[in-house]
Design a protein around this motif. Structure first.
Motif, PDB file in Angstrom:
ATOM      1  N   ILE A 250      32.221  20.264 -25.444  1.00 41.56           N
ATOM      2  CA  ILE A 250      31.536  19.666 -24.348  1.00 41.56           C
ATOM      3  C   ILE A 250      30.323  19.000 -24.762  1.00 41.56           C
ATOM      4  N   THR A 251      29.533  19.538 -25.546  1.00 41.78           N
ATOM      5  CA  THR A 251      27.900  19.069 -25.917  1.00 41.78           C
ATOM      6  C   THR A 251      28.446  18.258 -27.083  1.00 41.78           C
ATOM      7  N   HIS A 252      29.183  18.603 -27.958  1.00 46.53           N
ATOM      8  CA  HIS A 252      29.179  17.648 -29.263  1.00 46.53           C
ATOM      9  C   HIS A 252      30.290  16.765 -29.402  1.00 46.53           C
ATOM     10  N   GLN A 253      31.385  17.105 -28.863  1.00 49.42           N
ATOM     11  CA  GLN A 253      32.582  16.497 -29.185  1.00 49.42           C
ATOM     12  C   GLN A 253      32.542  15.387 -28.004  1.00 49.42           C
ATOM     13  N   GLN A 254      32.369  15.735 -27.049  1.00 52.44           N
ATOM     14  CA  GLN A 254      32.381  14.807 -25.732  1.00 52.44           C
ATOM     15  C   GLN A 254      31.099  14.315 -25.339  1.00 52.44           C
ATOM     16  N   LEU A 255      30.062  14.847 -25.787  1.00 53.58           N
ATOM     17  CA  LEU A 255      28.664  14.099 -25.402  1.00 53.58           C
ATOM     18  C   LEU A 255      28.478  14.497 -23.963  1.00 53.58           C
ATOM     19  N   LEU A 256      29.035  15.541 -23.297  1.00 57.53           N
ATOM     20  CA  LEU A 256      28.965  15.454 -21.908  1.00 57.53           C
ATOM     21  C   LEU A 256      29.569  14.825 -20.847  1.00 57.53           C
ATOM     22  N   SER A 257      30.278  13.912 -21.505  1.00 55.36           N
ATOM     23  CA  SER A 257      31.159  12.794 -20.689  1.00 55.36           C
ATOM     24  C   SER A 257      32.544  13.398 -20.425  1.00 55.36           C
ATOM     25  N   HIS A 258      33.112  13.357 -19.217  1.00 56.56           N
ATOM     26  CA  HIS A 258      34.510  13.743 -18.695  1.00 56.56           C
ATOM     27  C   HIS A 258      34.729  15.008 -18.927  1.00 56.56           C
ATOM     28  N   SER A 259      33.815  15.936 -18.719  1.00 61.22           N
ATOM     29  CA  SER A 259      33.728  17.316 -19.137  1.00 61.22           C
ATOM     30  C   SER A 259      33.893  18.238 -17.962  1.00 61.22           C
ATOM     31  N   GLN A 260      33.640  17.915 -16.864  1.00 63.90           N
ATOM     32  CA  GLN A 260      33.648  18.815 -15.663  1.00 63.90           C
ATOM     33  C   GLN A 260      34.644  20.070 -15.698  1.00 63.90           C
ATOM     34  N   ALA A 261      35.987  19.461 -15.854  1.00 67.99           N
ATOM     35  CA  ALA A 261      37.047  20.625 -15.842  1.00 67.99           C
ATOM     36  C   ALA A 261      36.636  21.532 -16.833  1.00 67.99           C
ATOM     37  N   GLU A 262      36.332  21.270 -18.106  1.00 67.53           N
ATOM     38  CA  GLU A 262      35.898  22.274 -19.220  1.00 67.53           C
ATOM     39  C   GLU A 262      34.740  23.097 -18.785  1.00 67.53           C
ATOM     40  N   LEU A 263      33.808  22.581 -18.338  1.00 68.95           N
ATOM     41  CA  LEU A 263      32.728  23.236 -17.880  1.00 68.95           C
ATOM     42  C   LEU A 263      32.973  24.275 -16.740  1.00 68.95           C
ATOM     43  N   LYS A 264      33.753  23.794 -15.780  1.00 74.78           N
ATOM     44  CA  LYS A 264      34.172  24.847 -14.669  1.00 74.78           C
ATOM     45  C   LYS A 264      34.992  25.996 -15.301  1.00 74.78           C
ATOM     46  N   GLN A 265      36.047  25.356 -16.126  1.00 72.34           N
ATOM     47  CA  GLN A 265      36.862  26.397 -16.935  1.00 72.34           C
ATOM     48  C   GLN A 265      35.876  27.643 -17.661  1.00 72.34           C
TER      49      GLN A 265
ATOM     50  N   LYS B 107      21.601  13.855 -16.892  1.00 70.35           N
ATOM     51  CA  LYS B 107      21.355  14.138 -15.674  1.00 70.35           C
ATOM     52  C   LYS B 107      22.565  14.516 -14.502  1.00 70.35           C
ATOM     53  N   ARG B 108      23.709  13.664 -14.794  1.00 68.98           N
ATOM     54  CA  ARG B 108      24.882  13.901 -13.904  1.00 68.98           C
ATOM     55  C   ARG B 108      25.443  15.216 -14.130  1.00 68.98           C
ATOM     56  N   PHE B 109      25.761  15.451 -15.318  1.00 70.43           N
ATOM     57  CA  PHE B 109      25.998  16.914 -16.036  1.00 70.43           C
ATOM     58  C   PHE B 109      25.627  17.878 -15.366  1.00 70.43           C
ATOM     59  N   CYS B 110      24.173  18.101 -15.469  1.00 65.98           N
ATOM     60  CA  CYS B 110      23.333  19.138 -14.882  1.00 65.98           C
ATOM     61  C   CYS B 110      23.642  19.557 -13.157  1.00 65.98           C
ATOM     62  N   THR B 111      24.216  18.410 -12.539  1.00 65.70           N
ATOM     63  CA  THR B 111      24.381  18.556 -11.073  1.00 65.70           C
ATOM     64  C   THR B 111      25.714  19.484 -10.967  1.00 65.70           C
ATOM     65  N   HIS B 112      26.505  19.436 -11.908  1.00 68.01           N
ATOM     66  CA  HIS B 112      27.631  20.259 -11.943  1.00 68.01           C
ATOM     67  C   HIS B 112      27.606  21.842 -11.894  1.00 68.01           C
ATOM     68  N   PHE B 113      26.304  22.297 -12.305  1.00 68.22           N
ATOM     69  CA  PHE B 113      25.760  23.624 -12.047  1.00 68.22           C
ATOM     70  C   PHE B 113      25.239  24.244 -10.808  1.00 68.22           C
ATOM     71  N   PRO B 114      25.777  25.503 -10.570  1.00 70.08           N
ATOM     72  CA  PRO B 114      25.074  25.819  -9.190  1.00 70.08           C
ATOM     73  C   PRO B 114      23.592  25.738  -9.373  1.00 70.08           C
ATOM     74  N   ALA B 115      22.980  25.636  -8.290  1.00 71.09           N
ATOM     75  CA  ALA B 115      21.661  25.509  -8.136  1.00 71.09           C
ATOM     76  C   ALA B 115      20.704  26.664  -8.614  1.00 71.09           C
ATOM     77  N   ASP B 116      21.212  27.911  -8.418  1.00 65.89           N
ATOM     78  CA  ASP B 116      20.386  29.053  -8.962  1.00 65.89           C
ATOM     79  C   ASP B 116      20.832  29.514 -10.379  1.00 65.89           C
ATOM     80  N   PHE B 117      21.508  28.520 -11.096  1.00 70.46           N
ATOM     81  CA  PHE B 117      21.519  28.728 -12.730  1.00 70.46           C
ATOM     82  C   PHE B 117      20.490  28.343 -13.200  1.00 70.46           C
ATOM     83  N   GLY B 118      19.847  29.289 -14.387  1.00 72.76           N
ATOM     84  CA  GLY B 118      19.078  28.606 -15.199  1.00 72.76           C
ATOM     85  C   GLY B 118      19.741  27.783 -16.304  1.00 72.76           C
ATOM     86  N   LEU B 119      18.870  26.447 -16.483  1.00 74.65           N
ATOM     87  CA  LEU B 119      19.366  26.001 -17.854  1.00 74.65           C
ATOM     88  C   LEU B 119      18.353  25.468 -18.939  1.00 74.65           C
ATOM     89  N   GLY B 120      18.726  25.417 -19.984  1.00 72.66           N
ATOM     90  CA  GLY B 120      17.796  25.005 -21.136  1.00 72.66           C
ATOM     91  C   GLY B 120      18.416  23.922 -21.948  1.00 72.66           C
TER      92      GLY B 120
END
Length: 288
Positions: free
Chosen positions: A79-94, A126-139
């Motif tokens: 997700i982070t290195h190969q796709q550079l966060l692009s078109h990775s919503q399905a992988e993140l959800k999984q 910025k778009r990628f981080c909107t796919h996380f639930p609001a209560d998830f801590g991110l770094g």
């Protein structure tokens, strides 16, 4: 259980060289996380960077830890290195679905970005981080030098992180790059670890420092000195820092973490760190 003022952890919980010095005799590999969680408050989850674990493994990690322990799992490199966060919503959800049994024990999800991720990709983050639930801590850990130039690019990143309450992960690799490259471990670390400026900025409530130590434990004291001022200051502001300790080969990482935590205890009201299981079993007392 009272909230910890600061969370101390390592980059891993399993290391064969810790068998005698940390875990204690007779500890199986399956028991290492449980022993680790008896001492440290959190751990970097590097394992998820390389592969998504099986559901049974995730459940085993939960069973081995307690409610006050925190993981800071890295997102998969696909997700982070190969796709550079692009078109990775399905992988993140999984990935998040597999990790669901541990959601309440995640201190923050680590979005470690490669040097190739530059200012031109900020809107993508910025778009990628909107796919996380609001209560998830991110770094977020950035490595492109444009985000360290104190110019408009860095200001834009930091401002957005503050607005969204996302932690900017701080890499302090000064100690390891000060070491003489005389061992394979140091050479490997100097080739792989980013050499970026240390910008001690807190953009949210859980600033994380990744301190990449010098192989000589004593030499780390001087490098850690600035943090003896910054960390108590953050704690006084009501923040809970995460301090992650590495060494080139991590053989002495537990001892280095123990020593640096002892330095902090002189300045902040931190609870005692429990004795290493190996020492507790021998009736020894953990000393700083």
């Amino acid at each position: 259980m009272p909230e910890l003022p600061l969370r101390l952890g390592l980059t891993m919980w399993s290391h064969s060289n810790w068998q005698q010095s940390f875990y204690g005799k007779g500890t199986s590999s399956a028991q290492r996380l449980e022993k680790y969680a008896q001492v440290f408050h959190c751990v970097e989850g590097n394992t998820t960077f390389y592969a998504t674990p099986s559901p049974s493994t995730v459940n085993n990690w939960r069973d081995a830890t307690h409610d006050d322990f925190r993981f800071t799992f890295k997102l998969p490199k696909a997700i982070t290195h190969q796709q550079l966060l692009s078109h990775s919503q399905a992988e993140l959800k999984q990935f998040l679905t597999v990790m669901e049994p541990l959601h309440d024990r995640i201190g923050q999800w680590t979005i470690q970005l490669p040097a190739a991720f530059s200012f031109e990709h900020l809107e993508r983050l910025k778009r990628f981080c909107t796919h996380f639930p609001a209560d998830f801590g991110l770094g977020v850990e950035v490595r492109n030098l444009v985000f360290f130039n104190k110019g408009d690019e860095e200001k834009a990143l930091n401002q957005w992180l503050v607005e969204k309450h996302i932690n900017r992960i701080i890499m302090d690799s000064r100690p390891v790059f000060a070491a003489t490259p005389s061992s394979p471990a140091v050479i490997d670390a100097q080739q792989k670890k980013p050499k970026v400026p240390v910008h001690a900025i807190s953009t949210a409530t859980h600033p994380m420092i990744r301190f990449i130590g010098h192989p000589d434990i004593e030499q780390n004291i001087a490098f850690f000195q600035p943090w003896l001022n910054k960390l108590p200051d953050w704690i006084s502001q009501g923040k809970q820092p995460y301090v992650m300790i590495h060494t080139p080969d991590n053989v002495q990482a537990p001892e280095l973490a123990q020593k640096l935590y002892g330095q902090l205890q002189n300045l902040a009201a931190l609870p005692a760190l429990p004795a290493f299981p190996a020492r507790a079993n021998d009736g020894q007392i953990s000393m700083f």
